[in-house]
Design a protein around this motif. Structure first.
Motif, PDB file in Angstrom:
ATOM      1  N   ARG A 225     156.713  28.340 125.982  1.00  0.00           N
ATOM      2  CA  ARG A 225     155.787  27.412 126.641  1.00  0.00           C
ATOM      3  C   ARG A 225     155.080  28.049 127.831  1.00  0.00           C
ATOM      4  N   GLY A 226     155.718  28.979 128.500  1.00  0.00           N
ATOM      5  CA  GLY A 226     155.100  29.622 129.649  1.00  0.00           C
ATOM      6  C   GLY A 226     154.261  30.837 129.299  1.00  0.00           C
ATOM      7  N   GLN A 227     154.234  31.199 128.015  1.00  0.00           N
ATOM      8  CA  GLN A 227     153.464  32.354 127.565  1.00  0.00           C
ATOM      9  C   GLN A 227     151.977  32.005 127.436  1.00  0.00           C
ATOM     10  N   GLU A 228     151.160  33.029 127.293  1.00  0.00           N
ATOM     11  CA  GLU A 228     149.728  32.832 127.084  1.00  0.00           C
ATOM     12  C   GLU A 228     149.504  32.037 125.798  1.00  0.00           C
ATOM     13  N   ARG A 229     148.602  31.063 125.828  1.00  0.00           N
ATOM     14  CA  ARG A 229     148.335  30.224 124.665  1.00  0.00           C
ATOM     15  C   ARG A 229     147.669  31.026 123.551  1.00  0.00           C
ATOM     16  N   ALA A 230     148.017  30.675 122.330  1.00  0.00           N
ATOM     17  CA  ALA A 230     147.474  31.381 121.170  1.00  0.00           C
ATOM     18  C   ALA A 230     145.959  31.204 121.080  1.00  0.00           C
ATOM     19  N   ARG A 231     145.270  32.287 120.769  1.00  0.00           N
ATOM     20  CA  ARG A 231     143.839  32.253 120.506  1.00  0.00           C
ATOM     21  C   ARG A 231     143.560  33.128 119.288  1.00  0.00           C
ATOM     22  N   THR A 232     142.496  32.819 118.586  1.00  0.00           N
ATOM     23  CA  THR A 232     142.206  33.538 117.349  1.00  0.00           C
ATOM     24  C   THR A 232     141.980  35.016 117.594  1.00  0.00           C
ATOM     25  N   MET A 233     141.141  35.350 118.557  1.00  0.00           N
ATOM     26  CA  MET A 233     140.834  36.752 118.806  1.00  0.00           C
ATOM     27  C   MET A 233     142.042  37.506 119.356  1.00  0.00           C
ATOM     28  N   MET A 234     142.942  36.793 120.037  1.00  0.00           N
ATOM     29  CA  MET A 234     144.168  37.435 120.492  1.00  0.00           C
ATOM     30  C   MET A 234     144.947  37.988 119.303  1.00  0.00           C
ATOM     31  N   LEU A 235     145.005  37.209 118.239  1.00  0.00           N
ATOM     32  CA  LEU A 235     145.734  37.639 117.042  1.00  0.00           C
ATOM     33  C   LEU A 235     145.163  38.931 116.477  1.00  0.00           C
TER      34      LEU A 235
END
Length: 433
Positions: A225-235
């Protein structure tokens, strides 16, 4: 910030783990039953929506709608993967089964071409797109949830039940077909009986929706929960190699799976010359064995590792696909047809039993559901979802053997990917328990 997550949850008891696995698996079973009911009953409803042409032409058009549903799966995987990584696995699982319920209900009550003309196939396509969105999100959410709840020591074994329920859903669809074939006349099935499985699926989905609202959230998600939120380009920017690996093994594995399961029923009727009833019985019998061996293969992966399982699946499929389909097309014996179909599935089980856990173990928790779902859905839509359409189209132009080479070739390409992968049993990014 590192991608690793520091575990902070107490180890789960065996009973709690089993309850969580069952909760995730029950919904998966219904989702895939609803999805496969379309394929199982295509031989009966195809002419109700596509009355033009002969049986092969009608099946080609119905298979194209099947493929369209698959094309919606990447969109569903993208949306639901992001949702599962942000709102939680439980919320995503409940939403996906609710969408599947509505799609099945639409097909159950949809008027035929004779009643509303071209609007009938249009409604059918819309319903399949909705189901595609649902099942696209279901795979990533359920694969992630069950892998996270499985525990490190027996993760291959417990996570294999994701495919047990996936195959179980397909088997339930085929079983429903066999029951209806033995209780209704062929004329009744053609006219209205094909609607029954979709109505059943809608009802079951409502029950599972309520069950999923009560399952526990995974410790992996809670810790992230404290990690960076998922984003498409992050993947794709941070995990391009892992994303390509998921797509690569899925391309070969899903094509082989759909070739030996959903398409095989049509192949036995349309090429080998078996009756529809005999083809359904052979298909059901092979699926029973295939489903039962998943935990055994999953347990084996906990001993020998995931990578050897993948290499075995793709190497053997590259070798046997062409002679297997050739022999099946020429056989008139039910036992021989069963043995040949079973051979293909037992080989493919080396992939299906570990495919979900391998994908989940490649990614950290904050982007795991998206990482599992999106590359998988793109590859499945491209190769698995079009398997029937490609096979029937090649048959329609007189080059059916081209499909055999296609299955063998994609298995060979997936083999190259498997050789390049790390063994995720020993280097898993699921760090809890």
């Amino acid at each position: 910030m590192t991608d690793a997550i520091i575990p902070n949850a107490a180890p789960m008891t065996a009973r709690a783990r089993l309850r969580a696995i069952f909760g995730g698996a029950a919904g998966n079973l219904v989702e895939w039953y609803d999805w496969y009911a379309y394929s199982a009953f295509t031989l009966y409803f195809a002419k109700s929506f596509f009355p033009q042409g002969d049986q092969t032409s009608q099946l080609v058009q119905a298979a194209l709608v099947f493929a369209v549903g698959f094309l919606a799966r990447p969109l569903g995987a993208w949306i639901m993967g992001l949702y599962a990584d942000r709102a939680g696995r439980r919320a995503a699982l409940a939403l996906s089964v609710g969408m599947m319920c509505f799609g099945s209900l639409v097909i159950a009550v949809c008027p035929t071409y004779a009643q509303i003309g071209a609007a009938a196939p249009a409604v059918l396509v819309a319903a399949r797109i909705l189901q595609g969105l649902s099942v696209g999100g279901e795979y990533g959410a359920s694969a992630t949830y069950m892998s996270e709840m499985a525990g490190a020591r027996r993760r291959g074994f417990w996570s294999s039940f994701q495919y047990v329920t996936l195959v179980g859903g397909q088997l339930l669809a085929v079983g429903t077909l066999i029951v209806l074939q033995n209780t209704l006349t062929p004329e009744a099935l053609d006219e209205w009986g094909w609607r029954i499985p979709f109505a059943i699926g809608a009802g079951l989905a409502i029950v599972v929706f309520l069950i999923r609202l009560g399952i526990a959230e995974s410790a992996s998600f809670e810790n992230a929960r404290g990690q960076e939120r998922a984003r498409t380009m992050m993947l794709f920017l941070r995990y391009p190699k892992e994303s390509l690996m998921v797509a690569g093994i899925t391309a070969g594995g899903s094509l082989a799976f759909y070739a030996y399961t959903t398409y095989m029923q049509k192949f036995l009727v349309n090429t080998a010359g078996f009756s529809r009833d005999d083809a359904s019985a052979i298909n059901a019998a092979t699926l029973v064995v295939f489903m039962l061996v998943q935990p055994l293969y999953g347990w084996l992966s906990d001993i020998v590792g995931r990578r050897p399982m993948l290499v075995t699946a793709f190497a053997l499929n590259a070798l046997i696909a062409i002679p297997l389909f050739t022999a099946l097309g020429a056989t008139t014996s039910q036992p021989a047809a069963f043995a040949l179909c079973m051979t293909g599935l037992l080989v493919t089980a080396f992939y299906t039993s570990v495919g979900t856990v391998v994908k989940a173990e490649l990614f950290p928790a904050n982007v795991r559901a998206l990482g599992v779902a999106l590359p998988y859905a793109i590859a499945t839509a491209t190769f698995g979802g079009t398997a029937e359409y490609v096979a029937l189209s090649l048959k329609d132009i007189g080059f059916e053997q081209g499909f055999y080479f296609y299955v063998a070739g994609m298995s060979a390409l997936a083999l190259l990917v498997a050789f390049r992968m790390r063994d995720t049993r020993d280097k898993s990014l699921i760090v809890e328990d």
